[in-house]
Design an enzyme around this catalytic site. Structure first.
Site, PDB file in Angstrom:
ATOM      1  N   HIS A 233       0.968  -1.403  -0.284  1.00 29.29           N
ATOM      2  CA  HIS A 233       0.191  -0.518  -0.048  1.00 29.29           C
ATOM      3  C   HIS A 233       0.789   1.536  -0.352  1.00 29.29           C
ATOM      4  O   HIS A 233       2.092   1.422   0.839  1.00 29.29           O
ATOM      5  CB  HIS A 233      -0.813   0.251   1.713  1.00 29.29           C
ATOM      6  CG  HIS A 233      -0.229  -0.014   2.779  1.00 29.29           C
ATOM      7  ND1 HIS A 233       0.891  -0.710   3.099  1.00 29.29           N
ATOM      8  CD2 HIS A 233      -0.149   1.264   3.336  1.00 29.29           C
ATOM      9  CE1 HIS A 233       1.387  -0.032   3.727  1.00 29.29           C
ATOM     10  NE2 HIS A 233       1.286   0.607   4.367  1.00 29.29           N
ATOM     11  N   ASP A 235       0.886   4.823   1.445  1.00 34.30           N
ATOM     12  CA  ASP A 235       0.208   5.794   2.855  1.00 34.30           C
ATOM     13  C   ASP A 235      -1.145   6.584   2.394  1.00 34.30           C
ATOM     14  O   ASP A 235      -0.292   7.715   1.558  1.00 34.30           O
ATOM     15  CB  ASP A 235       0.846   6.821   4.323  1.00 34.30           C
ATOM     16  CG  ASP A 235       1.552   5.077   4.614  1.00 34.30           C
ATOM     17  OD1 ASP A 235       1.181   4.218   4.869  1.00 34.30           O
ATOM     18  OD2 ASP A 235       2.517   5.436   5.257  1.00 34.30           O
ATOM     19  N   HIS A 289       4.782   0.387  -0.044  1.00 33.36           N
ATOM     20  CA  HIS A 289       5.530  -0.573   1.231  1.00 33.36           C
ATOM     21  C   HIS A 289       4.508  -2.008   1.410  1.00 33.36           C
ATOM     22  O   HIS A 289       3.596  -1.746   1.213  1.00 33.36           O
ATOM     23  CB  HIS A 289       6.591   0.262   1.856  1.00 33.36           C
ATOM     24  CG  HIS A 289       5.609   1.705   2.867  1.00 33.36           C
ATOM     25  ND1 HIS A 289       4.833   2.133   1.884  1.00 33.36           N
ATOM     26  CD2 HIS A 289       4.901   1.296   4.139  1.00 33.36           C
ATOM     27  CE1 HIS A 289       3.543   2.659   3.407  1.00 33.36           C
ATOM     28  NE2 HIS A 289       3.712   2.036   4.088  1.00 33.36           N
ATOM     29  N   ARG A 299       6.017  -9.504  16.483  1.00 33.79           N
ATOM     30  CA  ARG A 299       7.028  -8.117  16.375  1.00 33.79           C
ATOM     31  C   ARG A 299       5.527  -6.556  16.378  1.00 33.79           C
ATOM     32  O   ARG A 299       4.687  -6.395  16.333  1.00 33.79           O
ATOM     33  CB  ARG A 299       7.332  -7.902  14.210  1.00 33.79           C
ATOM     34  CG  ARG A 299       8.063  -6.683  14.216  1.00 33.79           C
ATOM     35  CD  ARG A 299       7.911  -6.312  12.147  1.00 33.79           C
ATOM     36  NE  ARG A 299       8.645  -5.191  12.137  1.00 33.79           N
ATOM     37  CZ  ARG A 299       7.682  -4.866  11.724  1.00 33.79           C
ATOM     38  NH1 ARG A 299       6.527  -5.067  10.850  1.00 33.79           N
ATOM     39  NH2 ARG A 299       8.868  -3.621  11.167  1.00 33.79           N
TER      40      ARG A 299
HETATM   41  C1  OGA Z   1       1.530   0.916   7.574  1.00 32.52           C
HETATM   42  C2  OGA Z   1       3.037   0.823   7.981  1.00 32.52           C
HETATM   43  C3  OGA Z   1       4.872  -1.380   8.582  1.00 32.52           C
HETATM   44  C4  OGA Z   1       5.607  -1.707   9.284  1.00 32.52           C
HETATM   45  O1  OGA Z   1       1.229   1.087   9.221  1.00 32.52           O
HETATM   46  O2  OGA Z   1       1.237   1.864   7.532  1.00 32.52           O
HETATM   47  O3  OGA Z   1       3.022   0.237   6.435  1.00 32.52           O
HETATM   48  O4  OGA Z   1       6.184  -2.095   9.667  1.00 32.52           O
HETATM   49  N1  OGA Z   1       3.640  -0.043   8.771  1.00 32.52           N
HETATM   50  O5  OGA Z   1       4.638  -1.977  10.468  1.00 32.52           O
HETATM   51 NI    NI Z   2       2.212   2.262   5.590  1.00 36.37          NI
END
Ligand code: OGA
Ligand code: NI
Length: 370
Positions: A233, A235, A289, A299
């Site tokens: 996605h 942001d 990402h 995690r």
């Molecule tokens: C998000 C995201 C990545 C992560 O919350 O938008 O990309 O490493 N998180 O948690």
């Molecule tokens: Ni994100």
């Protein structure tokens, strides 16, 4: 609210990380198609480490310019950089990570007191409260609204939803949001300088804001090669300040390939969101990402999303619109982009283009039926 698998399988489908984490039989809704399956050993992405010490204390202007140049280069390419010397107390960051367990370790029925409903942005969400039934993310989240002018908004929300016992919990994330708000306004100054604008331009634009803090909790998964913690996605928000724990799992799509971003305890990972891409008239990129999971350990990550006030016009800085770089996107509001990504479209690399088309269609519909 409990959802069920098809008739031949009666396990409850509410995402309960404590059960699913050790389950080798993963519900099919979490299995991604072959061409979208993750690679767990992606090469590392080279991103600049920006020391914001000088910016924060009004120090050496040359150091600030140097930082701005590195930011400019990174944001034209993929929009990701690291921030160090940021002045955020490491004890606060540690507590914000540790306190996640207080909430996510609760019984599902307790967590559901803060359940987020479809179309809402705040509260507890696991995969099955969304509107999708495939390619589900292997995570649980808790999200808060943060507005700098509403006193104790995070703390009060937590007490309202979970009861007085959660005041201290809410207080931690209230403080964390306040620290993120402060840092993000400094970063807005740096972004303004990096684009050759008045340093106050974006800082003023975001002085009042309607932001989001999201706690991401990724349980271990016995099929990490077939699932994703967060799918690909971009942001939709303006600027994201992410702190990931030591486990690692963040990946960025750049140069036609997935890359990983290794965790560094003292650093924040910052990235440009779609709304800032529009404010920069497309000069700075909001990049795809995702987060991968693993079969060993939980995690955690903390994501602060700076967003404009809901009804403020998002329009590019005049200095960034010219013959070579004409207007890329129509004016819009954060409220309408948020609605678009929540009701109509699963955020991805093409969100802004799809949204722009949608805005233009809506406008021509309005003209056709006054
Ligand atoms: C998000 C995201 C990545 C992560 O919350 O938008 O990309 O490493 N998180 O948690
Ligand atoms: Ni994100």
């Amino acid at each position: 609210m409990v959802h069920y698998l098809p008739k031949d399988d009666t396990r409850p489908l509410a995402f309960d990380g404590s059960i699913l984490g050790s389950e080798s039989n993963i519900p099919s809704q979490f299995i991604w198609p072959d061409d979208e399956k993750p690679c767990l050993d992606a090469p590392e992405l080279v991103i600049p480490t920006i020391d914001v010490g000088a910016l924060l204390c009004g120090g050496d202007p040359l150091a600030v310019l140097k930082a701005a140049e590195a930011v400019n280069e990174a944001c034209k390419k993929h929009g990701f950089f690291l921030v160090v010397n940021h002045g955020v107390d490491s004890g606060l960051i540690d507590r914000a990570h540790q306190y996640m367990d207080v909430f996510f370790g609760l019984q599902l029925s307790e967590k559901q007191k803060a359940l987020r409903k479809v179309g809402e942005s705040y509260g507890y969400a696991s995969s099955f409260v969304g509107r999708f039934s495939s390619k589900l993310p292997w995570k649980e989240t808790l999200s808060f609204r943060f507005c700098p002018d509403t006193r104790n908004i995070v703390e009060n929300y937590m007490v309202h939803r979970m009861g007085e016992d959660f005041r201290d919990f809410g207080r931690i994330y209230q403080e964390y949001c306040e620290a993120m708000n402060k840092l993000s306004l400094h970063l807005m100054e740096l972004l303004g300088i990096s684009l050759g604008l008045d340093p106050a331009y974006f800082k003023d634009f975001f002085q009042a804001n309607d932001s989001i803090l999201r706690l991401n909790h990724y349980p271990p998964c016995q099929k990490p090669n077939s699932t994703l913690g967060t799918g690909p996605h971009s942001d939709p928000t303006s600027l994201t300040i992410l702190h990931q724990d030591q486990v690692g799992g963040l990946q960025v799509f750049s140069d036609e390939q997935w890359h990983s971003i290794a965790p560094i305890p003292g650093a924040f990972v910052v990235n440009i969101g779609d709304t800032f891409m529009a404010l920069s008239n497309g000069v700075y990129k909001s990049c795809l990402h995702r987060a991968v999971v693993n079969n060993r350990t939980v995690r955690r990550s903390l994501a602060f999303f700076l967003c404009p006030e809901m009804d403020k016009a998002v329009t590019p800085a005049a200095g960034l619109v010219n013959a070579e770089n004409p207007r890329r996107y129509p004016d819009f509001t954060w409220a309408s982009l948020l609605e678009f990504t929540q009701r109509h479209y699963r955020a991805d690399m093409k969100t802004l283009d799809a949204f722009s088309k949608w805005v233009q269609e809506q406008e021509s519909n309005k003209k056709a039926t006054p």
